[in-house]
Design a protein around this motif. Structure first.
Motif, mmCIF file in Angstrom:
data_model
loop_
_atom_site.group_PDB
_atom_site.id
_atom_site.type_symbol
_atom_site.label_atom_id
_atom_site.label_comp_id
_atom_site.label_asym_id
_atom_site.label_seq_id
_atom_site.Cartn_x
_atom_site.Cartn_y
_atom_site.Cartn_z
ATOM 1 N N HIS B 36 -5.258 5.840 2.508
ATOM 2 C CA HIS B 36 -6.665 5.569 2.243
ATOM 3 C C HIS B 36 -6.929 4.149 2.746
ATOM 4 O O HIS B 36 -6.528 3.180 2.110
ATOM 5 N N ALA B 39 -4.479 1.290 2.151
ATOM 6 C CA ALA B 39 -3.510 1.609 1.101
ATOM 7 C C ALA B 39 -2.814 2.929 1.389
ATOM 8 O O ALA B 39 -3.422 3.858 1.890
ATOM 9 N N HIS B 41 -1.592 5.818 -0.663
ATOM 10 C CA HIS B 41 -1.820 6.286 -2.031
ATOM 11 C C HIS B 41 -0.702 7.249 -2.413
ATOM 12 O O HIS B 41 -0.566 8.314 -1.821
ATOM 13 N N HIS B 64 -0.483 7.846 -10.224
ATOM 14 C CA HIS B 64 -1.077 7.401 -8.953
ATOM 15 C C HIS B 64 -0.835 5.909 -8.762
ATOM 16 O O HIS B 64 -1.057 5.117 -9.667
ATOM 17 N N ARG B 65 -0.384 5.572 -7.556
ATOM 18 C CA ARG B 65 -0.184 4.151 -7.258
ATOM 19 C C ARG B 65 -0.607 3.883 -5.824
ATOM 20 O O ARG B 65 -0.500 4.752 -4.965
ATOM 21 N N ASP B 66 -1.083 2.665 -5.584
ATOM 22 C CA ASP B 66 -1.453 2.271 -4.230
ATOM 23 C C ASP B 66 -0.478 1.217 -3.728
ATOM 24 O O ASP B 66 -0.223 0.233 -4.423
ATOM 25 N N VAL B 68 -0.666 -1.375 -1.142
ATOM 26 C CA VAL B 68 -1.742 -1.935 -0.328
ATOM 27 C C VAL B 68 -1.166 -2.856 0.738
ATOM 28 O O VAL B 68 -0.246 -3.625 0.467
#
Lengths: 346, 345
Positions: B36, B39, B41, B64-66, B68
């Motif tokens: 995304h 990031a 995701h 859920h983790r990003d 980045v």
């Protein structure tokens, strides 16, 4: 004549040489804030004024229209054709303004020198980059909803089936070869939708048939043909047809067409009226309640806007005078005249 | 054949990129990821909760983790960098997460929590503007495609804690778009559609074996599959795939000869993936269709069209099987946070 002045002001500001030189330099994608600022300045490059809420709505409309065009490009080269459709549209508006036309000509050459020479892969990257900019913008636009081009969730309706890009085959065939390159087996499968091969490639010449209707005036579909000479023929043309030379050739329809285009540029107008009609909101209440999803998003990204409260009605003599000038048909301040309302609120 | 299951909510939308879905097969946590913007995701199964005590478990059982990607820019500010591809690579010690971006390459542990290596561009006078294409070969080497047409090869230490730049592998004249590996073969494709086959010799150097010339249209996604059915001539028949504008092409991995052409999709294909154990292949396109093919490598290659479904108004950008047998797969779409899941009942 003020309408032409408005158009000329906006177009010459937009295609100002220094600005264009900047635009053609290699650069990172604009931030949403920067893009919005550019657009604000452009919209206010003329004597026309928009209040904040209308500006938000106009910006949303513009971004969603461009998002639609970039999203529906069936192959990266279509990006060029979409842009040329934009330029063709502008050219049709200012066809009797030699200075602006020559600006457009030189813009065309700069554009083709840079983007026209890009390979398929580079244009593909350009498109991906643009779609990253438009990602997560799902403003519902009434004309798209009405035309069945957008669904209620804000996603664009994609054609299932139809014409495949130039040079591509329709899905449905499997051919296997042996080690010497001879065909060993041919098989068909049902692709699930009906497709057809493209017959014609869009022209990248200064003027020509772009084939794709993406980037043409999307409001022209609502406009009944004004010219009797081309009446029959124009019915056969596509829904998204831009203004033809025939429509612009006689003085009266020309003025109407230009008014129409300007109003169409801003909101859904009706061509059957000779008055200058900019219809951004149905009523005051709707305007008060309008919160631009995009502006909202920009603010969430940590940007502060200078708040101009344009929702309060204040009379302005200057604007009244401007309005008088703009009302070419002399329709005056009839209750139906939305531009009057709009200018009144500025 | 396949039935659409309840979708997984990805929380953020997938970008318009090629190969924009990855599955971490090795992990029991069966993580998924997609890109995304800046990031990666990541979605982990809820049993990873001990690794991320701060993270909430969603109703459908995911964390859920990003990850980045940002780099310091000139005026002391942080700038966000667009990611072009993110994927897990299989290595001897375990899996690593790799992000190919506009400014460099980031390599993490498989959970994306520890940065192991950062390879920024420009330092060594490189004229690279982006990287794309992620693969590992031989369990100790990571290969990343670059816009300069070179493959950047890194070696990874036995326990995975040290990553070292090894070499630029030449062979392409155009920006690399996709990289895949099978056994000691490394296959890469570029924006001109050229395909290059390298052999990884003794785990140290790359030898160019074959070049398949393209036609000016990029090949954006590749899948390599070693067919486990022993062919009549008693060696593995290996194929790989490329697309051009809706077309899938099948080539022999051993000599680069064209074995087949499938007019598969109406618009460009953004991802293909093959299930190792069954030879099933999933392809997705901007035409909204996900299709499943089956390859059989007996004495000669057989291809059949098994399944097709249109995901209405979604331009599909990523597809992966969720198991080696190819009985389930997941699909992502541009501008959508929904991960579509299909199962064979």
């Amino acid at each position: 004549m003020s309408v032409i002045a408005v158009l000329n002001d906006i177009i010459s500001t937009m295609f100002n040489k220094r600005y264009m030189d900047e635009i053609f330099k290699p650069q990172e994608l604009h931030s949403k804030k920067a893009m919005r600022t550019v657009f604000d300045r452009l919209a206010h490059a003329s004597i026309m004024r928009l209040n904040a809420a209308s500006m938000d709505k106009l910006y949303d409309l513009m971004t969603m229209a461009i998002k639609y065009q970039v999203t529906l490009c069936s192959q990266p080269r279509d990006l060029l054709l979409v842009t040329l459709n934009h330029l063709d549209g502008i050219r049709a508006m200012v066809h009797n303004q030699p200075i602006v036309i020559s600006t457009l000509d030189s813009l065309y050459h700069s554009f083709m020198d840079l983007y026209g020479k890009m390979q398929y892969g580079e244009l593909q990257t350009v498109r991906q980059c643009l779609l990253t900019f438009f990602q997560d913008m799902h403003v519902r636009v009434s004309i798209f909803l009405k035309e069945g081009q957008q669904n209620q969730s804000g996603r664009f309706v994609l054609p299932r089936g139809g014409t495949v890009p130039m040079g591509s085959q329709v899905p449905g065939k499997i051919v296997l070869y042996d080690q010497t390159g001879e065909v060993r087996q041919r098989k068909q499968f049902h692709p699930g939708s009906t497709y057809k091969v493209a017959q014609k490639e869009g022209s990248l010449d200064l003027t020509g048939d772009r084939v794709t209707k993406l980037g043409c005036n999307m409001y022209s579909t609502h406009k009944p043909s004004e010219t009797t000479t081309s009446g029959v023929e124009s019915k056969k043309t596509s829904n998204h047809r831009t203004l033809t030379q025939a429509e612009l050739s006689t003085p009266d329809p020309l003025a109407k067409a230009q008014l129409d285009l300007l109003s169409h540029l801003i909101g859904s107008g009706s061509a059957s009226k000779t008055s200058f009609r900019i219809n951004l909101f149905n009523n005051d209440e709707e305007e008060e309640n309008y919160v631009s999803p995009v502006a909202n998003q920009i603010q969430q990204e940590g940007t502060e806007f200078v708040e101009i409260d344009a929702r309060k009605r204040t009379k302005d003599k200057y604007l009244d005078r401007v309005m008088g000038e703009m009302n070419i048909s002399g329709g005056g301040a009839s209750g139906d005249d939305d531009l009057l309302d709009l200018m009144d609120q500025a | 054949m396949f039935a659409k299951q309840k979708s997984i909510n990805g929380q953020v939308s997938a970008s318009m990129l090629h190969n924009n879905l990855a599955v971490n097969f090795k992990s029991a946590k069966n993580s998924l990821l997609f890109v995304h913007k800046s990031a990666a995701h990541l979605l982990c199964k809820a049993d990873a909760v001990k690794d991320f005590p701060d993270c909430e478990v969603t109703a459908d059982g995911h964390i859920h983790r990003d990850v980045v990607c940002k780099v310091p820019s000139a005026n002391q500010q942080i700038s966000y960098v667009l990611i072009l591809q993110a994927d897990w690579v299989e290595l001897t010690h375990g899996n690593m997460l790799v992000l190919a971006t506009q400014k460099g390459i980031k390599m993490y542990d498989e959970l994306g929590s520890t940065l192991i290596h950062w390879h920024g561009f420009g330092a060594g006078g490189e004229s690279i503007v982006f990287t794309k294409g992620i693969a590992s070969v031989g369990g100790r080497t990571i290969c990343i495609g670059s816009s300069s047409g070179q493959i950047i090869a890194f070696s990874v230490s036995a326990r995975g804690e040290i990553v070292k730049f090894e070499e630029y592998v030449a062979g392409h004249k155009h920006s690399i778009t996709a990289v895949a590996a099978e056994g000691d073969k490394l296959v890469s494709a570029d924006e001109n559609g050229d395909i290059v086959i390298h052999r990884h010799v003794d785990g140290t150097s790359f030898k160019l074996e074959h070049t398949v010339p393209g036609r000016g249209i990029p090949c954006n996604t590749l899948a390599v599959w070693k067919n486990l059915i022993v062919a009549e001539n008693s060696y593995y028949v290996q194929i790989f795939i490329r697309y051009s504008n809706g077309e899938l092409r099948l080539y022999s991995l051993s000599n680069g000869i064209l074995l087949g052409v499938i007019d598969a999709h109406a618009l460009s294909i953004n991802a293909v993936h093959i299930a190792k154990d069954s030879g099933r292949c999933v392809s997705v396109s901007e035409d909204s269709y996900v299709r499943v093919w089956e390859f059989q490598s007996g004495s000669s290659l057989e291809v059949s069209h098994l399944f097709a479904e249109s995901i209405t108004d979604h331009q599909l950008v990523g597809a992966r099987f969720l198991d080696a047998a190819g009985t389930s797969f997941a699909v992502t779409a541009y501008d959508s946070s929904e991960i579509f899941v299909f199962n064979q009942p």
